[in-house]
Write a protein that holds these residues in place. Structure first.
Motif, mmCIF file in Angstrom:
data_model
loop_
_atom_site.group_PDB
_atom_site.id
_atom_site.type_symbol
_atom_site.label_atom_id
_atom_site.label_comp_id
_atom_site.label_asym_id
_atom_site.label_seq_id
_atom_site.Cartn_x
_atom_site.Cartn_y
_atom_site.Cartn_z
ATOM 1 N N ALA A 5 42.480 20.243 -55.940
ATOM 2 C CA ALA A 5 41.686 20.946 -56.942
ATOM 3 C C ALA A 5 40.206 20.746 -56.688
ATOM 4 C CB ALA A 5 42.049 20.427 -58.331
ATOM 5 N N ALA A 6 39.398 21.626 -57.263
ATOM 6 C CA ALA A 6 37.957 21.401 -57.311
ATOM 7 C C ALA A 6 37.664 20.919 -58.726
ATOM 8 C CB ALA A 6 37.211 22.687 -56.995
ATOM 9 N N GLN A 7 37.319 19.644 -58.848
ATOM 10 C CA GLN A 7 37.089 19.037 -60.163
ATOM 11 C C GLN A 7 35.654 19.286 -60.615
ATOM 12 O OE1 GLN A 7 39.082 17.696 -62.379
ATOM 13 N NE2 GLN A 7 39.763 15.661 -61.792
ATOM 14 N N ASP A 14 40.186 16.123 -71.245
ATOM 15 C CA ASP A 14 41.183 15.122 -70.892
ATOM 16 C C ASP A 14 42.411 15.806 -70.281
ATOM 17 O OD1 ASP A 14 42.031 12.448 -70.785
ATOM 18 O OD2 ASP A 14 43.280 12.735 -72.563
ATOM 19 N N PRO A 27 44.258 18.658 -61.220
ATOM 20 C CA PRO A 27 44.549 18.087 -59.900
ATOM 21 C C PRO A 27 46.040 17.893 -59.656
ATOM 22 C CG PRO A 27 42.784 16.886 -60.964
ATOM 23 C CD PRO A 27 43.311 17.846 -61.978
ATOM 24 N N ARG A 28 46.771 17.449 -60.672
ATOM 25 C CA ARG A 28 48.206 17.206 -60.422
ATOM 26 C C ARG A 28 48.941 18.501 -60.130
ATOM 27 N NH1 ARG A 28 50.645 13.138 -64.662
ATOM 28 N NH2 ARG A 28 52.490 13.852 -63.525
ATOM 29 N N SER A 44 41.360 17.803 -66.759
ATOM 30 C CA SER A 44 40.990 16.977 -65.614
ATOM 31 C C SER A 44 42.174 16.156 -65.110
ATOM 32 C CB SER A 44 39.799 16.070 -65.950
ATOM 33 O OG SER A 44 40.106 15.262 -67.048
ATOM 34 N N ASN A 45 43.232 16.060 -65.894
ATOM 35 C CA ASN A 45 44.467 15.422 -65.410
ATOM 36 C C ASN A 45 45.459 16.449 -64.870
ATOM 37 O OD1 ASN A 45 44.751 12.321 -66.037
ATOM 38 N ND2 ASN A 45 43.547 13.191 -67.684
ATOM 39 N N PHE A 89 51.151 13.836 -69.441
ATOM 40 C CA PHE A 89 50.926 15.097 -68.726
ATOM 41 C C PHE A 89 52.016 15.489 -67.739
ATOM 42 C CE2 PHE A 89 46.549 13.373 -69.530
ATOM 43 C CZ PHE A 89 46.244 14.216 -70.588
#
Ligand SMILES: Cc1cc2nc3c(=O)[nH]c(=O)nc-3n(C[C@H](O)[C@H](O)[C@H](O)COP(=O)(O)OP(=O)(O)OC[C@H]3O[C@@H](n4cnc5c(N)ncnc54)[C@H](O)[C@@H]3O)c2cc1C
Ligand SMILES: Nc1ncnc2c1ncn2[C@@H]1O[C@H](COP(=O)(O)O)[C@@H](O)[C@H]1O
Lengths: 330, 268
Positions: free
Chosen positions: A117-119, A100, A107-108, A103-104, A75
């Protein structure tokens, strides 16, 4: 909220369903916003016709060999190019799906832009006073819900749980298609994908199954899972499991249903010897009917179940299987 | 080679949902009386991974340090990774951290600062997510802040001959083999395997050991106000759809009647 950027994903050569859900999330929470959708990949020619008809104002196509499969597992490349796109476009909100990839990358990207980030958001709204996003997300394994609000000035990055919004139509828009040149953003790779080892999925895929039969710690060992397999075969169902059963090594981890496993949305979810911990239920709360066999009448699963048997599976399950066979033979 | 493991103290996530309470005013979970916190489960998987690397590559890996940022630490709980075989425990223990717990960017700054103070480290292992706020993003924040690669969801770790790290990264169906240069941030998932039980000797050693402590001031940090993402509400959702219990003469009969009921509803 004036500008939204959606980070799209491609699945089996098509715009993913989760991406279309992001488009409708943006539309419902921020109806008057300018919407862009960004695709990354090593070759987007296959997706281009569909992308060019999406209900958005702008579609960005970002092609580079380093973006193959969304730079699967590593990523670095998508984070770099999307952050340079964000610097150019300055979106107020950035939406990704909690896959996948999302969600990676979500945030990065947020941290690269000096935000967080708001996950795993299940709902999205704009606070009319502040004009900023408010998101709802399950916390404590799903035992509680939390509402967070963005306060900073930079892009508000929200990663959205699939299945919480309907999919927007795949066509009907006339976006401007823009090719974004990522070359300047791509760096020397620090990590490399060497191999992908697929787990051979036997029978019906959990995510696609209309009936899922799951076993938990209450089954006591690996053998009873062959009973569940037997029943699954009768019903054309898939076999799932709780994390406790997977961690014990009774079934493969690929079978795990839950917060950190798979999400399933069958019309019937039969849980045998599963207590119904919130982290497990997070993966099957989208089932239309939950049915439980558990010998503890106080088990949490009965809070969520539509039908239940309070009893020992060792008696109840064989009788259930026999009755299914009889009903099928009638 | 030195490995850092980031571990968080969290309320016990395995308490039954019926005993789970929140205080909607202070926006905190309220643990049931007498239930002690635990080390976040995935962080024990990370500690296990670090210790196994140390054991399998004794010439390469010589130290495992566990880091935690928080307050109200319960020492018997936080010493568990030491009892398992980690060498050092570093706590950033500051009451001000309670208020910013849900803001990952603050926690990232704190951990980045203490890792710098105690560093350098070749590998930073984290859990895949903390079971309290389920954010699954601190490791990504740390990696971005330190400008390191971030490989998530490790189910196996090994060193390669050329000093890289080979990670088997869990996928929904199968896994990827990824090789990353070091230093790197890697998150560990439960697929890695159960953390070991501490031995009696491990527990004795851990009991004697004192953690290294920092306050925010020691690290030259203040809390940031307001955080970019602020918690506004915390509540327990309504549940219970009303379960129809199928009761037969015995458990076998109930099983049989269940099949009939499900057939009536055209579910099977
Ligand atoms: C961060 C985090 C993420 C997690 N993610 C997941 C996840 O994705 N998926 C998941 O499943 N879990 C997950 N968990 C674990 C979860 O909290 C529970 O520990 C787990 O779901 C329990 O599995 P179980 O119901 O099989 O076992 P138990 O809770 O031990 O329940 C076993 C049940 O079987 C019943 N039973 C026993 N014997 C019999 C019998 N003879 N007949 C009938 N019933 C019987 C018992 O009454 C009991 O209710 C996660 C936990 C954390 C902290
Ligand atoms: N306060 C903390 N102290 C140490 N490590 C932490 C802390 N918060 C999070 N972590 C690490 O980051 C991982 C993911 O946390 P989170 O992003 O909060 O879900 C955890 O599994 C820990 O390894």
């Amino acid at each position: 909220m004036s500008k939204v950027l959606i980070c799209a994903e491609i699945e089996d050569g098509r715009v993913s369903d989760a991406t279309l859900q992001l488009a409708s999330a943006a539309l419902s929470a921020m109806p008057h916003s300018h919407r862009s959708i960004a695709f990354v990949g090593d070759d987007l020619s296959e997706i281009e016709p569909a992308a060019a008809a999406l209900p958005a104002d702008t579609v960005f196509l970002i092609e580079h060999p380093a973006l193959k499969n969304g730079d699967a597992g590593v990523f670095d490349a998508p984070v770099s190019v999307l952050s340079s796109l964000c610097q150019q476009e300055d979106p107020d909100a950035v939406l990704l799906a909690r896959t996948d990839y999302g969600s990676n990358v979500g945030p990065r990207l947020a941290f690269r832009l000096g935000q967080s980030a708001a996950q795993d958001c299940i709902d999205l709204a704009v606070n009319p006073e502040s004009g900023r996003l408010a998101v709802t997300r399950p916390v404590f394994g799903g035992n509680a819900m939390a509402v967070y609000e963005f306060t900073g000035d930079g892009p508000q990055v929200a990663v959205i749980r699939p299945g919480c919004f309907d999919s927007a139509p795949l066509s009907g828009g006339f976006p401007e298609v823009i090719r974004f040149d990522p070359a300047g953003a791509i760096c020397e790779p620090r990590a490399r994908l060497m191999d992908t080892v697929a787990a051979q999925a036997e029978g019906v895929r959990l995510q696609d199954a209309d009936i899922v039969i799951s076993g938990g710690r209450g089954l006591g060992g690996p053998e009873p899972f062959s009973r569940l397999e037997e029943l699954a075969e009768l019903l054309g169902a898939a076999v799932g499991a709780s994390r406790a059963a997977c961690d014990a090594g009774w079934v493969e981890h690929e079978r795990q249903v839950g917060l950190t496993g798979k999400s399933v949305t069958p019309s019937l979810y039969l849980a045998v010897g599963i207590s119904g911990a919130s982290q497990h239920m997070a993966g099957c709360s989208g089932a239309r009917n939950i049915v439980a066999i558990n010998n503890d009448s106080e088990a949490n699963i009965f809070q969520d179940a539509r039908y239940g048997v309070v009893g020992d599976w060792r008696q109840a399950l064989p009788a259930f299987i026999a009755a299914v066979q009889d009903l099928q033979n009638d | 080679m030195r490995i850092a493991v980031c571990a968080k103290q969290v309320p016990d996530p395995e308490i039954p949902a019926s005993r789970f309470k929140v205080d909607e005013g202070s926006l905190r979970a309220v643990p049931p009386p007498g239930v002690s916190p635990v080390v976040n489960g995935f962080d024990l998987n990370a500690a296990e991974a670090a210790i196994r690397l140390c054991e399998s590559e004794p010439s390469a890996v010589n130290e495992v340090t566990v880091f935690s940022a928080g307050t109200d630490f319960v020492m018997e709980v936080m010493k568990k990774p030491l009892a398992m075989g980690a060498h050092r425990l570093v706590l950033v223990d500051d009451p001000a951290l309670a208020a910013i717990e849900t803001d990952t960017s603050s926690t990232v700054r704190v951990l980045a600062a203490v890792l710098h103070e105690e560093g350098p480290f070749d590998l930073i292992l984290c859990g895949r997510q903390a079971s309290d706020w389920d954010q699954a993003q601190l490791p990504m924040g740390l990696a971005e802040t330190l400008n390191l690669p971030c490989i998530t969801l490790a189910r196996d770790l090994s060193l390669t001959g050329d000093g890289s790290l080979r990670v088997h990264r869990a996928l929904p169906d199968g896994y990827q083999v990824i090789e990353t240069t070091l230093p790197a941030v890697v998150t560990v998932s439960n697929e890695y395997g159960e953390p070991r039980y501490p031995t009696l000797r491990g527990i004795m050693t851990a009991t004697r050991q004192q953690p290294i402590r920092y306050s925010l001031a020691d690290l030259g940090l203040q809390t940031q106000d307001p955080p970019p993402l602020r918690l506004k509400r915390l509540f327990i959702p309504e549940r219970s759809r009303g379960c129809e219990l199928i009761e037969g003469e015995d458990d076998a009969d109930s099983g049989r009647l269940l099949a009939i009921r499900l057939r009536e509803e055209q579910l099977i």
